[in-house]
Design a protein around this motif. Sequence first.
Motif, PDB file in Angstrom:
ATOM      1  N   PRO A  85      30.780  75.968 139.847  1.00  0.00           N
ATOM      2  CA  PRO A  85      32.219  76.019 139.641  1.00  0.00           C
ATOM      3  C   PRO A  85      32.755  77.418 139.915  1.00  0.00           C
ATOM      4  O   PRO A  85      32.036  78.410 139.806  1.00  0.00           O
ATOM      5  CB  PRO A  85      32.385  75.671 138.156  1.00  0.00           C
ATOM      6  CG  PRO A  85      31.080  75.138 137.698  1.00  0.00           C
ATOM      7  CD  PRO A  85      30.048  75.598 138.654  1.00  0.00           C
ATOM      8  N   ASP A  86      34.031  77.503 140.270  1.00  0.00           N
ATOM      9  CA  ASP A  86      34.653  78.784 140.586  1.00  0.00           C
ATOM     10  C   ASP A  86      34.458  79.818 139.490  1.00  0.00           C
ATOM     11  O   ASP A  86      34.286  81.003 139.757  1.00  0.00           O
ATOM     12  CB  ASP A  86      36.155  78.618 140.836  1.00  0.00           C
ATOM     13  CG  ASP A  86      36.448  77.861 142.117  1.00  0.00           C
ATOM     14  OD1 ASP A  86      35.542  77.743 142.958  1.00  0.00           O
ATOM     15  OD2 ASP A  86      37.580  77.382 142.264  1.00  0.00           O
ATOM     16  N   GLU A  89      31.361  81.953 139.884  1.00  0.00           N
ATOM     17  CA  GLU A  89      31.174  82.785 141.090  1.00  0.00           C
ATOM     18  C   GLU A  89      31.636  84.178 140.887  1.00  0.00           C
ATOM     19  O   GLU A  89      32.395  84.513 140.068  1.00  0.00           O
ATOM     20  CB  GLU A  89      31.884  82.150 142.283  1.00  0.00           C
ATOM     21  CG  GLU A  89      31.205  80.858 142.691  1.00  0.00           C
ATOM     22  CD  GLU A  89      31.837  80.238 143.909  1.00  0.00           C
ATOM     23  OE1 GLU A  89      32.844  80.741 144.435  1.00  0.00           O
ATOM     24  OE2 GLU A  89      31.298  79.228 144.353  1.00  0.00           O
TER      25      GLU A  89
END
Length: 89
Positions: A85-86, A89
């Motif tokens: 998931p973002d 990151e």
Amino acid sequence: MASSTRDGDSHEEEIRLWREDDWWIARDVETGVTTQGPSRETALANLDEAVALHNDEIGREPTDKELREMGIDPADNTTGDQAPPDVLE
């Protein structure tokens, strides 16, 4: 926002520290690791721990037994081909 640099044994480190409402935010510039805390000291202590985890200096992977005890099937404990998931990151 305050920032600080210091020469380490092998590289220069930079952290940034600022306050947002009732929380202090601390960021390690090199890694991008960011933490928070209700005080400057807590935010910086949290940052030290988070950077050490990021650099694999502390912590470890859970064992299959520990995963099972938490109700997680070790065979399902993979990301496969999916991107994280973002937020990770």
